[in-house]
Every structure is written in structure tokens, then in C-alpha cells.
Design a protein around this motif. Structure first.
Motif, PDB file in Angstrom:
ATOM      1  N   SER A  74      -4.090  32.123  21.007  1.00  0.00           N
ATOM      2  CA  SER A  74      -5.253  31.262  21.233  1.00  0.00           C
ATOM      3  C   SER A  74      -5.415  31.060  22.743  1.00  0.00           C
ATOM      4  CB  SER A  74      -5.123  29.932  20.490  1.00  0.00           C
ATOM      5  OG  SER A  74      -6.382  29.266  20.508  1.00  0.00           O
ATOM      6  N   LYS A  75      -6.483  30.353  23.105  1.00  0.00           N
ATOM      7  CA  LYS A  75      -6.803  30.259  24.539  1.00  0.00           C
ATOM      8  C   LYS A  75      -7.220  28.854  24.923  1.00  0.00           C
ATOM      9  CE  LYS A  75      -9.065  34.758  23.993  1.00  0.00           C
ATOM     10  NZ  LYS A  75      -9.748  34.608  22.691  1.00  0.00           N
ATOM     11  N   VAL A  76      -6.864  28.487  26.149  1.00  0.00           N
ATOM     12  CA  VAL A  76      -7.291  27.203  26.705  1.00  0.00           C
ATOM     13  C   VAL A  76      -8.531  27.443  27.567  1.00  0.00           C
ATOM     14  CG1 VAL A  76      -5.629  27.425  28.647  1.00  0.00           C
ATOM     15  CG2 VAL A  76      -6.571  25.184  28.067  1.00  0.00           C
ATOM     16  N   GLY A 187      -8.358  44.713  24.911  1.00  0.00           N
ATOM     17  CA  GLY A 187      -9.788  44.899  25.108  1.00  0.00           C
ATOM     18  C   GLY A 187     -10.568  44.078  24.095  1.00  0.00           C
ATOM     19  N   TYR A 188     -11.518  43.290  24.599  1.00  0.00           N
ATOM     20  CA  TYR A 188     -12.354  42.514  23.660  1.00  0.00           C
ATOM     21  C   TYR A 188     -13.737  43.149  23.503  1.00  0.00           C
ATOM     22  CZ  TYR A 188     -14.501  39.646  27.549  1.00  0.00           C
ATOM     23  OH  TYR A 188     -15.167  39.191  28.653  1.00  0.00           O
ATOM     24  N   SER A 189     -14.434  42.735  22.448  1.00  0.00           N
ATOM     25  CA  SER A 189     -15.760  43.262  22.081  1.00  0.00           C
ATOM     26  C   SER A 189     -15.776  44.799  22.006  1.00  0.00           C
ATOM     27  CB  SER A 189     -16.841  42.765  23.051  1.00  0.00           C
ATOM     28  OG  SER A 189     -16.849  41.355  23.125  1.00  0.00           O
ATOM     29  N   PRO A 190     -14.860  45.383  21.219  1.00  0.00           N
ATOM     30  CA  PRO A 190     -14.779  46.853  21.176  1.00  0.00           C
ATOM     31  C   PRO A 190     -16.032  47.513  20.616  1.00  0.00           C
ATOM     32  CG  PRO A 190     -13.443  45.865  19.431  1.00  0.00           C
ATOM     33  CD  PRO A 190     -13.860  44.751  20.333  1.00  0.00           C
ATOM     34  N   PHE A 191     -16.846  46.747  19.879  1.00  0.00           N
ATOM     35  CA  PHE A 191     -18.106  47.301  19.379  1.00  0.00           C
ATOM     36  C   PHE A 191     -19.286  46.773  20.205  1.00  0.00           C
ATOM     37  CE2 PHE A 191     -15.721  47.266  15.111  1.00  0.00           C
ATOM     38  CZ  PHE A 191     -15.220  48.542  15.330  1.00  0.00           C
ATOM     39  N   LYS A 237     -13.840  42.093  15.815  1.00  0.00           N
ATOM     40  CA  LYS A 237     -14.070  40.951  14.916  1.00  0.00           C
ATOM     41  C   LYS A 237     -14.834  41.449  13.690  1.00  0.00           C
ATOM     42  CE  LYS A 237     -17.366  37.787  13.571  1.00  0.00           C
ATOM     43  NZ  LYS A 237     -18.783  38.050  13.222  1.00  0.00           N
ATOM     44  N   ALA A 238     -14.343  41.095  12.508  1.00  0.00           N
ATOM     45  CA  ALA A 238     -15.038  41.447  11.275  1.00  0.00           C
ATOM     46  C   ALA A 238     -14.995  40.251  10.342  1.00  0.00           C
ATOM     47  CB  ALA A 238     -14.375  42.653  10.620  1.00  0.00           C
ATOM     48  N   SER A 239     -16.150  39.792   9.910  1.00  0.00           N
ATOM     49  CA  SER A 239     -16.127  38.714   8.920  1.00  0.00           C
ATOM     50  C   SER A 239     -16.448  39.256   7.534  1.00  0.00           C
ATOM     51  CB  SER A 239     -17.056  37.567   9.325  1.00  0.00           C
ATOM     52  OG  SER A 239     -18.215  38.054   9.898  1.00  0.00           O
ATOM     53  N   ASP A 240     -16.548  40.574   7.442  1.00  0.00           N
ATOM     54  CA  ASP A 240     -16.755  41.233   6.152  1.00  0.00           C
ATOM     55  C   ASP A 240     -15.452  41.986   5.826  1.00  0.00           C
ATOM     56  OD1 ASP A 240     -17.268  43.320   4.318  1.00  0.00           O
ATOM     57  OD2 ASP A 240     -19.355  43.510   4.953  1.00  0.00           O
TER      58      ASP A 240
HETATM   59  P1  NAP Z   1     -17.097  43.070  18.418  1.00  0.00           P
HETATM   60  O1  NAP Z   1     -15.757  43.030  17.784  1.00  0.00           O
HETATM   61  O2  NAP Z   1     -17.369  44.067  19.483  1.00  0.00           O
HETATM   62  O3  NAP Z   1     -18.250  43.217  17.321  1.00  0.00           O
HETATM   63  C1  NAP Z   1     -18.334  42.353  16.232  1.00  0.00           C
HETATM   64  C2  NAP Z   1     -19.495  42.817  15.363  1.00  0.00           C
HETATM   65  O4  NAP Z   1     -19.168  44.098  14.799  1.00  0.00           O
HETATM   66  C3  NAP Z   1     -19.759  41.889  14.196  1.00  0.00           C
HETATM   67  O5  NAP Z   1     -21.152  41.841  14.026  1.00  0.00           O
HETATM   68  C4  NAP Z   1     -19.104  42.608  13.019  1.00  0.00           C
HETATM   69  O6  NAP Z   1     -19.739  42.348  11.789  1.00  0.00           O
HETATM   70  C5  NAP Z   1     -19.317  44.033  13.398  1.00  0.00           C
HETATM   71  N1  NAP Z   1     -18.302  44.901  12.801  1.00  0.00           N
HETATM   72  C6  NAP Z   1     -16.963  44.784  12.867  1.00  0.00           C
HETATM   73  N2  NAP Z   1     -16.357  45.788  12.199  1.00  0.00           N
HETATM   74  C7  NAP Z   1     -17.362  46.557  11.686  1.00  0.00           C
HETATM   75  C8  NAP Z   1     -17.381  47.722  10.914  1.00  0.00           C
HETATM   76  N3  NAP Z   1     -16.242  48.338  10.549  1.00  0.00           N
HETATM   77  N4  NAP Z   1     -18.593  48.239  10.556  1.00  0.00           N
HETATM   78  C9  NAP Z   1     -19.747  47.646  10.934  1.00  0.00           C
HETATM   79  N5  NAP Z   1     -19.785  46.534  11.695  1.00  0.00           N
HETATM   80  C10 NAP Z   1     -18.603  45.997  12.061  1.00  0.00           C
HETATM   81  O7  NAP Z   1     -17.471  41.640  19.020  1.00  0.00           O
HETATM   82  P2  NAP Z   1     -16.784  40.347  19.603  1.00  0.00           P
HETATM   83  O8  NAP Z   1     -16.606  39.348  18.537  1.00  0.00           O
HETATM   84  O9  NAP Z   1     -17.576  39.978  20.813  1.00  0.00           O
HETATM   85  O10 NAP Z   1     -15.341  40.804  20.167  1.00  0.00           O
HETATM   86  C11 NAP Z   1     -14.175  40.824  19.397  1.00  0.00           C
HETATM   87  C12 NAP Z   1     -13.257  39.669  19.716  1.00  0.00           C
HETATM   88  O11 NAP Z   1     -12.857  39.667  21.082  1.00  0.00           O
HETATM   89  C13 NAP Z   1     -13.897  38.277  19.556  1.00  0.00           C
HETATM   90  O12 NAP Z   1     -14.094  37.946  18.201  1.00  0.00           O
HETATM   91  C14 NAP Z   1     -12.912  37.419  20.309  1.00  0.00           C
HETATM   92  O13 NAP Z   1     -11.756  37.173  19.518  1.00  0.00           O
HETATM   93  C15 NAP Z   1     -12.600  38.328  21.497  1.00  0.00           C
HETATM   94  N6  NAP Z   1     -13.456  38.018  22.676  1.00  0.00           N
HETATM   95  C16 NAP Z   1     -12.842  37.494  23.787  1.00  0.00           C
HETATM   96  C17 NAP Z   1     -13.595  37.165  24.904  1.00  0.00           C
HETATM   97  C18 NAP Z   1     -12.910  36.582  26.106  1.00  0.00           C
HETATM   98  O14 NAP Z   1     -13.588  36.131  27.037  1.00  0.00           O
HETATM   99  N7  NAP Z   1     -11.612  36.586  26.154  1.00  0.00           N
HETATM  100  C19 NAP Z   1     -14.981  37.391  24.925  1.00  0.00           C
HETATM  101  C20 NAP Z   1     -15.566  37.950  23.789  1.00  0.00           C
HETATM  102  C21 NAP Z   1     -14.794  38.279  22.683  1.00  0.00           C
HETATM  103  P3  NAP Z   1     -19.165  41.342  10.660  1.00  0.00           P
HETATM  104  O15 NAP Z   1     -18.659  40.130  11.358  1.00  0.00           O
HETATM  105  O16 NAP Z   1     -20.343  41.111   9.786  1.00  0.00           O
HETATM  106  O17 NAP Z   1     -18.052  42.058   9.917  1.00  0.00           O
END
Ligand code: NAP
Length: 279
Positions: A74-76, A187-191, A237-240
Motif C-alpha cells: 500500500s502507499k502513503v 510498472g503501473y498502468s500496463p494497459f 488492474k482487472a475488476s472482471d
Molecule cells: P491498467 O491496468 O493499465 O488498465 C486497467 C483497465 O484495463 C481496466 O479498464 C480493466 O478492465 C482493463 N483490463 C484489465 N485486464 C484486461 C483484460 N485482460 N482484457 C481487457 N481489459 C482488461 O490501469 P491502471 O489501473 O491505471 O494501472 C494498474 C494499477 O497500477 C492501478 O490499479 C494501481 O494499482 C497502479 N497505479 C499506480 C499509480 C502510481 O502513481 N503509483 C498510478 C496509476 C496506477 P476491468 O477493470 O473491467 O477488468
């Protein structure tokens, strides 16, 4: 089998593909099921933050009774990252997460509190057994250098930064720095945080070609590419639950050097960014 690898200076291995939890709260039941499915399939690294309103509670429900299977992060928030504030924020996160200890606690990004104060808070939390280790997020190389000068050896254990196919800026300096200093690069936001290359784009077509050869999806190819070096971790991140299962299966995929070169060519690195790319 999900690939696991050493997480920075830590002794134990962590799944290379983990699970993000930002903006998970829209369909709580599905989010809990997705996290559980991901866990069952080996995506043990769960990333959350006090900033992600409602997410820590969702994680609590998903990991109830299975805390020992999870690598919990987790993060502060920077505005809370005074010495006392860091400790108090961690205690609140633990309460929301329904557990006694985080594996790693991160400073979400650098704010106005001196870095020494957050570090002092992290060190106290480590001594008290409330966290196993600490790391940072959104730190550029100059911030990392400054931090290294005040941190004990082996800390920070990770730097969590923006990294996806269309944003490879960290490969210029941040990734090499992390590799040199045995710091995990998460790496965050891989998609692309919901902006994944469309199948009709040039990049999308290149991904589809590689994916077709392996009988997998374009997203699985992308995830595998993003963990192609030993220091790299990724947290989609996946909520499905079906999405979680698809993401976990990418951990079994093997890409050849020529697959990797094709992806590199379709998503060129580009010039070194002037400042660290963030979301
Ligand atoms: P992401 O993982 O790049 O993309 C999430 C999106 O992709 C959601 O709409 C999700 O849909 C969809 N998805 C996931 N798996 C899929 C699949 N197999 N097929 C089709 N669609 C798919 O976005 P993110 O949430 O920005 O990044 C991931 C995590 O990185 C965050 O949740 C967070 O924990 C972390 N983060 C950290 C920072 C930071 O500053 N440290 C900033 C941003 C993010 P569903 O939800 O409908 O499954």
C-alpha cells in the motif's frame, strides 16, 4: 506457472505479474471475485493505496483468510508523509485492510515533506513489524539518488512507475538505475490505464501477429513484454474475473528474441523524457 522473481533486495520471490486496485470500487462483488481469481492463479502481488478510496476495503474482503498467500503493498500520500503522519497513515491502511502487516509500504510520490521524515516513519514501521520493507513510487533518478544517500542499504526495495508499450520512457535511465542498485521496478498502468492499442493501429496489428503465433491475446503479449527483464514487475488492474484470468495466464507465456524485437519496433522507445512520465 506464474513467474516469480526476487523483489529488489528482498530475499523472497514475488509474482512478476500482480494486481492493481485503482478505481476498483464500481462493482465491488466482481472486484473481490477478480482479485481472488487472480490470487488463485498466482498473481500474489496486490497493489493498493490509501488514495484509492474503497479499494483497501475490497482487498480486505478478497484476502480474508489468505493473507499468507499475498504480497501486500500500500502507499502513503505525500501530504501525510511526515514521520508521524506516515506511521498513522499505515496504521489506518492496516485497519482498512484487516491485517497486521504490509509486505511493502510506498511513498506514492514525492511531496513537500522532507524525504528524511518519510524514511524515519518507514524505519519505525519496519522496527515495529508493521511493514516488511519500504519503497517509493514516481521517483526519477535524481530523487532516487537523494533517497539512497539517506536510506539504509537495501532500501528502497522498489520504485513503482508508469510503464506500458506506448510509454517506455523509464527504460532510458530509471530502469538501468534500478537494475544497478537492485531495486525492483514495478510498472503501473500496463494497459495504458484503459487506452490499450486498438487492433486496427499499427502497434495493435504487430501485437496481434505475435499473439497469433502463440495462440494468446494481445494483452498477454504486452504483459509478457513488460516483464522481459529480471528487475521488472507489472500490476494490471482487472475488476472482471475473466480479465484477471487472462492476465495471470500471461505469466506462462514465453516470447522469443525475435518476438521481442518485433514489439520493440512497433512501439519504439523514443527520446529520453525531460521529466519522469506519470499518469
Ligand atoms: P491498467 O491496468 O493499465 O488498465 C486497467 C483497465 O484495463 C481496466 O479498464 C480493466 O478492465 C482493463 N483490463 C484489465 N485486464 C484486461 C483484460 N485482460 N482484457 C481487457 N481489459 C482488461 O490501469 P491502471 O489501473 O491505471 O494501472 C494498474 C494499477 O497500477 C492501478 O490499479 C494501481 O494499482 C497502479 N497505479 C499506480 C499509480 C502510481 O502513481 N503509483 C498510478 C496509476 C496506477 P476491468 O477493470 O473491467 O477488468
Amino acid at each position: 506457472m506464474m513467474q516469480a522473481r526476487r523483489f529488489g533486495s528482498l530475499d523472497h520471490e514475488v509474482s512478476a505479474i500482480g494486481q492493481g486496485t485503482w478505481q476498483m470500487g464500481r462493482d465491488k462483488r466482481s472486484a473481490v471475485a477478480a482479485l481472488r481469481r487472480g490470487l488463485e492463479l498466482g498473481m500474489a502481488h496486490i497493489d493498493t493505496a490509501e488514495m484509492y478510496t474503497g479499494s483497501e476495503e475490497i482487498v480486505a474482503e478478497a484476502i480474508a483468510g489468505r493473507r499468507d498467500q499475498v504480497f501486500l503493498v500500500s502507499k502513503v500520500l505525500p501530504q501525510n508523509a511526515s514521520r508521524k503522519g506516515t506511521i498513522a497513515a499505515c496504521e489506518q491502511s492496516l485497519r482498512r485492510l484487516g491485517c497486521e502487516r504490509l509486505d511493502v509500504y510506498l511513498l506514492h510520490w514525492r511531496g513537500s515533506h522532507p524525504l528524511q521524515d518519510a524514511v524515519a516513519g518507514f524505519e519505525q514501521l519496519e522496527r515495529d513489524g508493521k511493514i516488511g520493507a519500504w519503497g517509493v513510487s514516481n521517483f526519477d533518478t535524481d530523487d532516487l539518488e537523494e533517497l539512497r544517500a539517506i536510506a539504509k542499504p537495501g532500501r528502497p526495495v522498489c520504485n513503482q512507475v508508469l510503464y506500458h508499450l506506448e510509454e517506455r520512457g523509464i527504460e532510458h535511465a530509471v530502469l538501468p538505475w534500478c537494475e544497478t542498485h537492485h531495486v525492483a521496478l514495478v510498472g503501473y498502468s500496463p494497459f495504458g490505464s484503459g487506452r490499450f492499442p486498438s487492433p486496427s493501429s499499427a502497434g495493435g496489428k504487430a501485437l496481434a501477429k505475435v499473439a497469433g503465433r502463440h495462440g494468446v491475446s494481445a494483452r498477454q503479449v504486452a504483459l509478457r513484454f513488460l516483464i522481459r527483464r529480471a528487475a521488472l514487475f507489472t500490476i494490471p488492474k482487472a475488476s472482471d474475473p475473466a480479465h484477471a484470468a487472462e492476465n495471470a495466464a500471461a505469466g506462462k507465456l514465453h516470447l522469443s528474441d525475435s518476438d521481442l524485437s518485433e514489439i520493440e519496433a512497433a512501439f519504439p522507445l523514443g527520446r529520453a523524457p525531460r521529466s519522469l512520465p506519470t499518469l
